[in-house]
Design a protein around this motif. Structure first.
Motif, short mmCIF file in Angstrom:
data_model
loop_
_atom_site.label_atom_id
_atom_site.label_comp_id
_atom_site.label_asym_id
_atom_site.label_seq_id
_atom_site.Cartn_x
_atom_site.Cartn_y
_atom_site.Cartn_z
N ARG A 1 -8.27 9.89 4.19
CA ARG A 1 -9.15 11.01 4.56
C ARG A 1 -10.63 10.65 4.34
NH1 ARG A 1 -7.40 16.20 5.36
NH2 ARG A 1 -5.17 16.29 5.69
N ALA A 2 -10.86 9.69 3.42
CA ALA A 2 -12.23 9.25 3.15
C ALA A 2 -12.66 8.14 4.12
CB ALA A 2 -12.35 8.77 1.73
N GLY A 3 -11.75 7.73 5.01
CA GLY A 3 -12.12 6.75 6.03
C GLY A 3 -11.63 5.34 5.80
N VAL A 4 -10.80 5.11 4.76
CA VAL A 4 -10.24 3.78 4.53
C VAL A 4 -9.14 3.54 5.55
CG1 VAL A 4 -8.96 2.34 2.89
CG2 VAL A 4 -10.77 3.83 2.06
N LYS A 5 -9.19 2.40 6.23
CA LYS A 5 -8.22 2.12 7.27
C LYS A 5 -6.95 1.49 6.68
CE LYS A 5 -11.50 1.66 11.07
NZ LYS A 5 -12.71 2.10 10.41
N ALA A 6 -6.28 2.24 5.81
CA ALA A 6 -5.07 1.75 5.15
C ALA A 6 -3.89 1.87 6.11
CB ALA A 6 -4.81 2.56 3.89
N PRO A 7 -3.24 0.74 6.43
CA PRO A 7 -2.11 0.80 7.36
C PRO A 7 -0.87 1.39 6.70
CG PRO A 7 -2.38 -1.43 6.55
CD PRO A 7 -3.50 -0.62 5.96
N VAL A 8 0.05 1.88 7.52
CA VAL A 8 1.30 2.45 7.04
C VAL A 8 2.35 1.34 7.08
CG1 VAL A 8 2.88 4.41 7.25
CG2 VAL A 8 0.62 4.54 8.23
N ALA A 9 3.21 1.31 6.09
CA ALA A 9 4.27 0.30 6.05
C ALA A 9 5.20 0.47 7.26
CB ALA A 9 5.06 0.44 4.77
N LYS A 10 5.66 -0.65 7.79
CA LYS A 10 6.55 -0.60 8.96
C LYS A 10 7.85 0.12 8.61
CE LYS A 10 4.72 -4.78 11.00
NZ LYS A 10 4.60 -6.16 10.55
N THR A 11 8.25 0.01 7.35
CA THR A 11 9.52 0.61 6.91
C THR A 11 9.37 2.07 6.48
OG1 THR A 11 9.10 -0.27 4.71
CG2 THR A 11 10.51 -1.60 6.17
N ALA A 12 8.15 2.62 6.59
CA ALA A 12 7.90 4.01 6.15
C ALA A 12 8.67 5.01 7.01
CB ALA A 12 6.41 4.31 6.21
N SER A 13 8.95 6.15 6.40
CA SER A 13 9.69 7.20 7.12
C SER A 13 8.80 7.85 8.17
CB SER A 13 10.16 8.27 6.13
OG SER A 13 9.03 8.96 5.61
N LYS A 14 9.44 8.61 9.07
CA LYS A 14 8.71 9.32 10.13
C LYS A 14 7.69 10.28 9.53
CE LYS A 14 11.09 9.88 14.49
NZ LYS A 14 12.12 10.60 15.21
N ALA A 15 8.12 10.98 8.48
CA ALA A 15 7.26 11.97 7.82
C ALA A 15 6.02 11.30 7.22
CB ALA A 15 8.03 12.69 6.73
N THR A 16 6.21 10.13 6.61
CA THR A 16 5.10 9.40 6.01
C THR A 16 4.12 8.94 7.07
OG1 THR A 16 6.56 8.64 4.24
CG2 THR A 16 4.50 7.44 4.51
N LYS A 17 4.66 8.44 8.19
CA LYS A 17 3.81 7.98 9.29
C LYS A 17 3.01 9.14 9.88
CE LYS A 17 6.56 3.94 10.50
NZ LYS A 17 7.58 3.39 11.36
N LYS A 18 3.67 10.30 9.97
CA LYS A 18 3.02 11.50 10.51
C LYS A 18 1.87 11.93 9.60
CE LYS A 18 3.99 16.24 11.96
NZ LYS A 18 4.97 17.34 11.96
N LYS A 19 2.13 11.93 8.28
CA LYS A 19 1.13 12.33 7.29
C LYS A 19 -0.06 11.38 7.33
CE LYS A 19 -0.56 14.32 3.55
NZ LYS A 19 -1.82 14.97 3.90
N ALA A 20 0.22 10.08 7.45
CA ALA A 20 -0.85 9.08 7.52
C ALA A 20 -1.71 9.29 8.77
CB ALA A 20 -0.26 7.68 7.52
N ALA A 21 -1.06 9.63 9.87
CA ALA A 21 -1.78 9.89 11.12
C ALA A 21 -2.68 11.12 10.97
CB ALA A 21 -0.80 10.08 12.26
N GLN A 22 -2.15 12.15 10.30
CA GLN A 22 -2.94 13.38 10.05
C GLN A 22 -4.17 13.07 9.20
OE1 GLN A 22 -0.07 15.94 8.17
NE2 GLN A 22 0.52 16.93 10.10
#
Length: 168
Positions: free
Chosen positions: A58-79
């Motif tokens: 949210r502060a602008g760090v371009k932290a990637p999501v793990a490939k093995t992350a769940s759908k919910a985690t990926k969605k939250k990261a996108a938000q």
């Protein structure tokens, strides 16, 4: 909302060319400190890390999501990433006071054991065990490459001292 000092440290890391995970680490450290201070709690070390990562994105760090992350985690990261873009555009929507109060109240009900040395150590070991030897090797090679000649010399001397101490 992250502290100004945390945001400044993350910005310094970015200027120094450090990875996104190093930048995000500042926010995770802040979260662990909050739990230790008793500002709020967390169910597990994993949750504390997740909160820190969310703040970082949210502060602008371009932290990637793990490939093995769940759908919910990926969605939250996108938000979170979308929220950071809104913030920089100056069109951020006002946060709901009711929602903020509810989430803070829920976190306050949780314990502080999640930020203990034992809990963090266990989490780190579990996380490291999942890594492949190729990924660990690549990280070591990158570290050696980015360290520079003086850094490598210092590390070699330290390693030699350690070996000498273990031998005796």
């Amino acid at each position: 909302m992250p502290d100004k000092k945390t945001t400044a440290r993350a910005a310094r890391d970015k200027r120094e060319g450090k990875s996104a995970s190093t930048q995000a680490g500042e926010f995770v450290r802040e979260e662990i400190d909050h739990i230790r201070e008793g500002k709020h709690g967390a169910r597990s070390a994993k949750q504390a890390i997740a909160i820190g990562l969310s703040k970082a994105r949210r502060a602008g760090v371009k932290a990637p999501v793990a490939k093995t992350a769940s759908k919910a985690t990926k969605k939250k990261a996108a938000q979170d990433t979308a929220a950071s873009k809104k913030r920089t555009a100056g069109t951020a929507t006002k946060k709901s006071a009711t929602r903020k109060r509810a989430s803070t109240k829920a976190l306050k009900r949780e314990g502080t054991a999640a930020a203990s040395k034992k809990a963090l150590s266990t989490q780190a070991r579990k996380s490291a065990a999942k890594r492949t030897s190729a990924s660990k090797s690549a990280a070591a090679k990158k570290a050696a490459h980015t360290k520079g000649a003086a850094g490598r010399k210092t590390a070699a001397k330290k390693a030699a001292r350690t070996r000498a101490r273990k031998a005796s």
